[in-house]
Design a protein around this motif. Structure first.
Motif, PDB file in Angstrom:
ATOM      1  N   PHE A  23      30.106  41.734  38.612  1.00 14.84           N
ATOM      2  CA  PHE A  23      28.790  42.144  38.159  1.00 14.84           C
ATOM      3  C   PHE A  23      28.763  43.585  37.561  1.00 14.84           C
ATOM      4  CE2 PHE A  23      27.700  38.148  40.274  1.00 14.84           C
ATOM      5  CZ  PHE A  23      26.806  37.585  39.832  1.00 14.84           C
ATOM      6  N   VAL A  24      29.241  44.442  38.398  1.00 10.23           N
ATOM      7  CA  VAL A  24      29.202  45.824  38.303  1.00 10.23           C
ATOM      8  C   VAL A  24      30.141  46.391  36.864  1.00 10.23           C
ATOM      9  CG1 VAL A  24      30.024  48.029  38.971  1.00 10.23           C
ATOM     10  CG2 VAL A  24      28.883  46.628  40.538  1.00 10.23           C
ATOM     11  N   ILE A  25      31.199  45.460  36.789  1.00 13.22           N
ATOM     12  CA  ILE A  25      31.972  46.090  35.500  1.00 13.22           C
ATOM     13  C   ILE A  25      31.352  45.310  34.280  1.00 13.22           C
ATOM     14  CG2 ILE A  25      34.050  45.487  34.495  1.00 13.22           C
ATOM     15  CD1 ILE A  25      35.514  46.018  37.131  1.00 13.22           C
ATOM     16  N   ILE A  26      30.841  44.146  34.266  1.00 18.12           N
ATOM     17  CA  ILE A  26      30.015  43.453  33.454  1.00 18.12           C
ATOM     18  C   ILE A  26      28.815  44.395  32.852  1.00 18.12           C
ATOM     19  CG2 ILE A  26      28.813  41.301  32.562  1.00 18.12           C
ATOM     20  CD1 ILE A  26      30.336  39.803  33.945  1.00 18.12           C
ATOM     21  N   SER A  27      28.356  44.786  33.851  1.00 16.81           N
ATOM     22  CA  SER A  27      27.095  45.790  33.378  1.00 16.81           C
ATOM     23  C   SER A  27      27.636  47.109  32.931  1.00 16.81           C
ATOM     24  CB  SER A  27      26.265  46.020  34.888  1.00 16.81           C
ATOM     25  OG  SER A  27      27.123  46.834  35.679  1.00 16.81           O
ATOM     26  N   GLY A  28      28.718  47.248  32.772  1.00 14.16           N
ATOM     27  CA  GLY A  28      29.268  48.597  32.402  1.00 14.16           C
ATOM     28  C   GLY A  28      29.606  49.731  33.120  1.00 14.16           C
ATOM     29  N   GLY A  29      29.697  49.264  34.476  1.00 13.76           N
ATOM     30  CA  GLY A  29      29.819  50.371  35.632  1.00 13.76           C
ATOM     31  C   GLY A  29      31.178  50.159  36.263  1.00 13.76           C
ATOM     32  N   ILE A  30      31.245  50.898  37.417  1.00 14.76           N
ATOM     33  CA  ILE A  30      32.739  50.867  38.222  1.00 14.76           C
ATOM     34  C   ILE A  30      32.471  51.456  39.667  1.00 14.76           C
ATOM     35  CG2 ILE A  30      33.383  53.016  37.776  1.00 14.76           C
ATOM     36  CD1 ILE A  30      35.723  50.084  37.531  1.00 14.76           C
ATOM     37  N   ASP A  31      33.030  50.771  40.673  1.00 16.47           N
ATOM     38  CA  ASP A  31      32.936  51.210  41.850  1.00 16.47           C
ATOM     39  C   ASP A  31      34.149  51.552  42.542  1.00 16.47           C
ATOM     40  OD1 ASP A  31      32.693  51.769  44.677  1.00 16.47           O
ATOM     41  OD2 ASP A  31      30.814  50.456  44.708  1.00 16.47           O
ATOM     42  N   LEU A  32      34.787  52.757  42.864  1.00 19.54           N
ATOM     43  CA  LEU A  32      36.074  52.921  43.285  1.00 19.54           C
ATOM     44  C   LEU A  32      35.977  53.031  44.792  1.00 19.54           C
ATOM     45  CD1 LEU A  32      36.896  56.002  40.596  1.00 19.54           C
ATOM     46  CD2 LEU A  32      37.649  53.441  40.462  1.00 19.54           C
ATOM     47  N   SER A  33      35.162  52.901  45.279  1.00 16.54           N
ATOM     48  CA  SER A  33      34.910  53.253  46.816  1.00 16.54           C
ATOM     49  C   SER A  33      34.932  51.966  47.665  1.00 16.54           C
ATOM     50  CB  SER A  33      33.526  53.895  47.193  1.00 16.54           C
ATOM     51  OG  SER A  33      32.334  53.051  46.892  1.00 16.54           O
ATOM     52  N   VAL A  34      35.024  50.806  47.122  1.00 18.47           N
ATOM     53  CA  VAL A  34      34.967  49.345  47.952  1.00 18.47           C
ATOM     54  C   VAL A  34      35.898  49.477  49.207  1.00 18.47           C
ATOM     55  CG1 VAL A  34      33.768  48.151  46.405  1.00 18.47           C
ATOM     56  CG2 VAL A  34      36.278  48.054  46.551  1.00 18.47           C
ATOM     57  N   GLY A  35      37.200  50.020  48.993  1.00 15.40           N
ATOM     58  CA  GLY A  35      38.057  50.007  50.180  1.00 15.40           C
ATOM     59  C   GLY A  35      37.566  50.907  51.265  1.00 15.40           C
ATOM     60  N   GLY A  71      41.130  38.334  35.362  1.00 20.16           N
ATOM     61  CA  GLY A  71      40.606  37.409  35.135  1.00 20.16           C
ATOM     62  C   GLY A  71      39.637  37.325  33.770  1.00 20.16           C
ATOM     63  N   GLY A  72      39.972  38.360  32.957  1.00 19.36           N
ATOM     64  CA  GLY A  72      39.288  38.245  31.553  1.00 19.36           C
ATOM     65  C   GLY A  72      38.068  38.981  31.224  1.00 19.36           C
ATOM     66  N   THR A  73      37.542  39.596  32.339  1.00 21.12           N
ATOM     67  CA  THR A  73      36.220  40.543  32.243  1.00 21.12           C
ATOM     68  C   THR A  73      36.799  41.735  31.436  1.00 21.12           C
ATOM     69  OG1 THR A  73      35.444  39.618  34.209  1.00 21.12           O
ATOM     70  CG2 THR A  73      34.519  41.749  33.363  1.00 21.12           C
ATOM     71  N   ALA A  74      35.787  42.047  30.424  1.00 19.09           N
ATOM     72  CA  ALA A  74      36.035  43.209  29.375  1.00 19.09           C
ATOM     73  C   ALA A  74      35.667  44.421  30.266  1.00 19.09           C
ATOM     74  CB  ALA A  74      35.013  43.074  28.229  1.00 19.09           C
ATOM     75  N   LEU A  75      36.787  45.095  30.341  1.00 21.77           N
ATOM     76  CA  LEU A  75      36.479  46.606  31.029  1.00 21.77           C
ATOM     77  C   LEU A  75      35.516  47.664  30.414  1.00 21.77           C
ATOM     78  CD1 LEU A  75      37.985  47.946  33.210  1.00 21.77           C
ATOM     79  CD2 LEU A  75      39.508  49.229  31.469  1.00 21.77           C
ATOM     80  N   LYS A  76      34.996  47.257  29.277  1.00 23.35           N
ATOM     81  CA  LYS A  76      34.105  47.924  28.557  1.00 23.35           C
ATOM     82  C   LYS A  76      32.643  47.209  28.869  1.00 23.35           C
ATOM     83  CE  LYS A  76      34.325  45.644  24.031  1.00 23.35           C
ATOM     84  NZ  LYS A  76      32.966  44.789  24.426  1.00 23.35           N
ATOM     85  N   GLY A  77      32.772  46.264  29.572  1.00 24.86           N
ATOM     86  CA  GLY A  77      31.425  45.502  30.211  1.00 24.86           C
ATOM     87  C   GLY A  77      30.890  44.408  29.146  1.00 24.86           C
ATOM     88  N   GLY A  78      29.724  43.796  29.416  1.00 21.82           N
ATOM     89  CA  GLY A  78      29.109  42.734  28.539  1.00 21.82           C
ATOM     90  C   GLY A  78      29.538  41.347  28.467  1.00 21.82           C
ATOM     91  N   ALA A  79      30.830  41.234  28.934  1.00 23.72           N
ATOM     92  CA  ALA A  79      31.339  39.833  28.982  1.00 23.72           C
ATOM     93  C   ALA A  79      32.198  39.838  30.165  1.00 23.72           C
ATOM     94  CB  ALA A  79      32.217  39.355  27.703  1.00 23.72           C
ATOM     95  N   GLY A  80      32.280  38.306  30.773  1.00 27.73           N
ATOM     96  CA  GLY A  80      33.087  38.296  31.924  1.00 27.73           C
ATOM     97  C   GLY A  80      32.689  36.900  32.645  1.00 27.73           C
ATOM     98  N   SER A  81      33.517  36.411  33.400  1.00 29.70           N
ATOM     99  CA  SER A  81      33.119  35.206  34.337  1.00 29.70           C
ATOM    100  C   SER A  81      33.747  35.204  35.870  1.00 29.70           C
ATOM    101  CB  SER A  81      33.684  34.084  33.565  1.00 29.70           C
ATOM    102  OG  SER A  81      35.043  34.043  33.861  1.00 29.70           O
TER     103      SER A  81
END
Length: 347
Positions: A83-95, A289-299
């Protein structure tokens, strides 16, 4: 009059040809997208065939269940990360977030045990606390990014260090261990099975199903994809971009909390090395899994396949001596770069 009739006929033929060409182009694009979506699945099938040829134990039921159980932690986090990457974001802290949640939950349950008395109730409270803590951390990320106008990369890079430093401080540089009586009550959450399938795998399946429904069947899911495609256009379309982004990071935090409540009974302890490189594995699962790194599309389906695919690579490395298991993170890093390069080439 005859020339006018000829022009009209020519225009009609030209329009028909254009319409036909547009239809063929649309059909070609749809086929291309379908083939692109099948890429991770085909890669997974080929890896499974290769794993079976290299080691017969790979195709055993026990190995498959063990592989899926270990995939559940990263897979659940990857669903939120999708969800975060599709919205154009990123989270490096999950670990680091997972490590701090694990340590905090163990401290919480150890402190509550004498006052509450019932180990079952203490474990239930601890599991709820894990999800709540994940949601609070996600909310903090969302507010810093939207209200503070700070890039997601910077915010989560900062909290990556903060979360792990606080865990190290709480553990005094060592490990935080769950009380033995609580550990006995809590262990079935990880080690028990239902219909022959481990509990973590069931939880992973439920989270993935809910994630797919939210992304594909709700207005919120469409807003997430719209923001990732073009945030400015989404604002012009009256989408509350800040609220959607905050919810997205809260959703990821909840997923990290769920993954952690499944992880704690596995070892019954948390240390500064807990959750190390989980962020890399979660991001890799989403991208593979095919989600675009720039956001906007993914599954979500692609993300699940990506998480399993990475686990299969790790499993094959463990069962064979082709490459050292110490290079597992390097293999995942190469996979991320290769997939990102292919996505760039398609643009």
């Amino acid at each position: 009059m005859p020339p006018a009739h000829t022009d009209t006929s020519t225009a009609a033929v030209t329009a028909a040809v254009d319409t036909s060409a547009t239809a063929r182009l649309a059909t070609g694009l749809r086929r291309g997208l379908k083939l692109h979506g099948m890429g991770p699945v085909l890669g997974l099938v080929l890896l499974c065939i290769a794993g079976t040829l290299l080691n017969s134990d790979f195709a055993s039921v026990d190995n498959a269940m063990n592989l899926l159980t270990r995939t559940a932690f990263i897979g659940i986090i990857a669903v939120g990360m999708c969800f975060v990457i599709i919205s154009g974001g990123i989270d490096l802290s999950v670990g680091s977030m997972a490590a701090l949640i694990a340590g905090s939950v163990i401290l919480f349950m150890n402190a509550m045990a004498p006052a509450v008395g019932s180990p079952v109730l203490v474990v239930a409270l601890g599991m709820g606390f894990a999800v709540l803590l994940g949601a609070v951390f996600g909310l903090a990320h969302g507010l810093l990014i939207t209200k503070g106008r700070i890039e997601p990369f910077i915010v989560t890079l900062g909290t990556l260090g903060i979360f792990r430093a606080y865990l190290t401080y709480f553990a005094n540089g060592g490990a935080i261990t769950l009380d033995n009586a609580l550990s006995d009550v809590y262990s079935p959450v990880y080690y028990a099975s239902l219909l022959g399938v481990p509990i973590p795998v069931w939880v992973f399946a439920v989270v993935a199903l809910l994630g797919a429904l939210i992304l594909n069947r709700t207005a919120y899911g469409r807003y997430v994809q719209a923001i990732g495609s073009n945030e400015q256009v989404a604002r012009y379309a009256a989408v509350d971009v800040d609220r959607i982004k905050v919810i997205t990071y809260v959703l990821l935090g909840v997923c990290v909390g769920i993954a952690t409540l499944l992880y704690v009974p596995r070892l019954g302890s948390a240390s500064p090395t807990t959750g190390l490189l989980w962020e890399l594995e979660a991001i890799a699962a989403v991208i593979v899994g095919g989600t675009a790194l720039k956001g906007g599309a993914g599954s979500i389906t692609g993300t699940v396949v990506g998480a399993v695919l990475l686990s299969v690579i790790s499993n094959i490395l463990n069962l064979t001596s082709i490459i050292s298991v110490y290079l597992n993170a390097a293999v995942q890093g190469f996979v991320i770069i290769a997939v990102a390069f292919m996505q760039r080439a398609r643009r």
